[in-house]
Design an enzyme around this catalytic site. Structure first.
Site, PDB file in Angstrom:
ATOM      1  N   ASP A  93       0.849  -1.189   0.000  1.00  0.00           N
ATOM      2  CA  ASP A  93       0.000   0.000   0.000  1.00  0.00           C
ATOM      3  C   ASP A  93       0.882   1.235   0.000  1.00  0.00           C
ATOM      4  OD1 ASP A  93       0.952   0.182   2.562  1.00  0.00           O
ATOM      5  OD2 ASP A  93      -0.948  -0.254   3.544  1.00  0.00           O
ATOM      6  N   ASP A 266      -8.256  -7.297   0.803  1.00  0.00           N
ATOM      7  CA  ASP A 266      -7.303  -7.554   1.886  1.00  0.00           C
ATOM      8  C   ASP A 266      -7.903  -7.066   3.188  1.00  0.00           C
ATOM      9  OD1 ASP A 266      -5.657  -5.025   3.209  1.00  0.00           O
ATOM     10  OD2 ASP A 266      -6.583  -4.535   1.280  1.00  0.00           O
ATOM     11  N   CYS A 304     -13.473 -28.388   7.206  1.00  0.00           N
ATOM     12  CA  CYS A 304     -12.418 -27.436   6.829  1.00  0.00           C
ATOM     13  C   CYS A 304     -11.137 -28.218   6.573  1.00  0.00           C
ATOM     14  CB  CYS A 304     -12.200 -26.401   7.930  1.00  0.00           C
ATOM     15  SG  CYS A 304     -10.849 -25.240   7.554  1.00  0.00           S
ATOM     16  N   CYS A 306      -8.022 -26.994   6.574  1.00  0.00           N
ATOM     17  CA  CYS A 306      -6.802 -26.330   7.052  1.00  0.00           C
ATOM     18  C   CYS A 306      -6.057 -27.218   8.059  1.00  0.00           C
ATOM     19  CB  CYS A 306      -7.117 -24.964   7.656  1.00  0.00           C
ATOM     20  SG  CYS A 306      -7.720 -24.993   9.365  1.00  0.00           S
ATOM     21  N   CYS A 309      -7.661 -27.458  11.618  1.00  0.00           N
ATOM     22  CA  CYS A 309      -8.867 -28.292  11.730  1.00  0.00           C
ATOM     23  C   CYS A 309      -8.562 -29.766  11.525  1.00  0.00           C
ATOM     24  CB  CYS A 309      -9.930 -27.825  10.748  1.00  0.00           C
ATOM     25  SG  CYS A 309     -10.701 -26.248  11.216  1.00  0.00           S
ATOM     26  N   HIS A 335      -6.540 -21.026  10.385  1.00  0.00           N
ATOM     27  CA  HIS A 335      -7.925 -21.350  10.054  1.00  0.00           C
ATOM     28  C   HIS A 335      -8.657 -20.147   9.447  1.00  0.00           C
ATOM     29  CE1 HIS A 335     -12.035 -22.777  10.205  1.00  0.00           C
ATOM     30  NE2 HIS A 335     -12.341 -21.661  10.837  1.00  0.00           N
TER      31      HIS A 335
END
Length: 372
Positions: A93, A266, A304, A306, A309, A335
């Site tokens: 940015d 974002d 999930c 991930c 999980c 997660h």
């Protein structure tokens, strides 16, 4: 190489877009969510963990890296990618949001913005040219024009003058931009005033930026007002360039703004929420510190994929969080970021199937437990 955007499909019932971004570090599908790595790191996570959640582009902060370690150190290291060992694309940015959050708007001048270093109180002065110089040295893949992020609410005359100055700053930044491997985005401002958003968008398009961002949202307005500001902006942007909505990461806001034609997002929210013990799930946010999870040996979210999980339970993560163990916030961060990336993956499928409105309504029923 400049980034290249290809529009693959428009959803037949909305303005949602399925696209592909080609970068120096591979091709990535949009819509996409970008994790935020303010200080050249996504808090508590390694680059390998970011790869495992299927992260594409990540964001770093020009203002903060200017202060620490300094753009010359990053440049000496070979640029941000080598400095932080990330072999994917990076967006930086401009520092414009720090103008909004740290500076007194009465002190903003045509030349630039004076404000205080939040670390030690030193006086700083940021100009469009300085912002671009820093980003050129950081060597991100996408750099942002320096703009004024306008607060909400704001009077028409103030916003008009601010937009005109932001356009002059965009031109000044583009004139000194000199990194051939980097792309430069313009930022559409204009508050809640459609004529000003149109004027800003059309003038930026004349300057022919590599992509376009929509700024001035998530500054105190209602969700419906935010959605209107996005609609006021996207309708005047070209279809063959990327559209980026800055600082927006609430799941429903991602869905609503994909419907309005946004490609990339974002937000710091997934890692910030994780550090406070909160997790996204299909059925809404949960606070893992709640006593009911003390002996809950199920994953944060069933189905999930991930790492958190697949390997840990709510009871264990609750134990870590209540004991202030860093692993707890790391697992929740993994997660939460994966949740938002999966959300954009699901949105891409919905666009392909032309059923994004149905997807949104089902999401709301599950997430909020009601129709709206």
């Amino acid at each position: 190489m400049k980034i290249q955007y290809s529009l693959l499909k428009k959803e037949e019932n909305t303005n949602a877009r399925l696209g592909k971004i080609k970068t120096n570090y591979g091709e990535f599908d949009t819509p996409m969510f970008m994790p935020v790595g303010t200080l050249a790191t996504v808090k508590t996570l390694s680059p390998e963990e970011l790869k495992n959640v299927n992260a594409g582009i990540i964001l770093s902060n020009t203002y903060h890296l200017w202060l620490r370690p300094g753009e010359d150190i990053v440049n000496k290291a070979g640029g941000l990618h080598k400095f932080m060992n990330w072999d994917g694309p990076i967006l930086t940015d401009s520092g414009g949001y720090q103008v909004f959050s740290l500076a007194n708007k009465e002190n903003i001048t045509e030349e630039g913005v004076p404000f205080k270093n939040h670390l030690n109180g030193d006086s700083l002065f940021l100009t469009p040219e300085k912002s671009i110089e820093i980003q050129n040295k950081l060597d991100s893949d996408i750099a942002m024009s320096f703009d004024e992020c306008i607060g909400y609410p704001a009077e028409y005359d103030y916003v008009k003058n601010s937009v005109d100055r932001t356009l002059r700053w965009a031109k000044r930044g583009k004139d000194v931009f000199n990194n051939e491997n980097q792309s430069l985005f313009g930022i559409v401002q204009g508050g809640v005033y459609e004529d000003l958003r149109r004027h800003c968008a059309e003038e930026l398009v004349k300057m022919d930026f590599d992509g376009y961002s929509i700024g001035g949202t998530s500054v105190g307005e209602t969700k419906e007002t935010m959605y209107k500001m996005v609609e006021m902006s996207t309708k005047y942007l070209p279809e063959n360039k990327v559209r980026y909505l800055m600082g927006v990461g609430d799941p429903i806001d991602i869905i609503e703004n994909v419907i309005r034609g946004i490609d990339i997002f974002d937000c710091v929210s997934p890692t910030r929420l994780a550090r406070h013990g909160h997790a996204y799930t299909k059925y809404g946010k949960i606070n893992i510190k709640n006593a009911k999870f003390k002996d809950d040996f199920s994953p944060i979210e069933n189905n999930c994929d991930c790492y958190a999980c697949k390997n840990y339970t709510k009871a264990y993560i609750r134990h870590l969080i209540t004991c202030n163990e860093t692993l707890g916030s790391r697992l929740l961060s993994i997660h939460n970021i994966r949740y938002l990336i999966r959300l954009t993956e699901d949105l891409r499928k919905a666009i392909k199937n032309d059923n994004i409105i149905e997807y949104k309504e089902e999401f709301k029923r599950n997430y909020y437990g009601k129709e709206n």
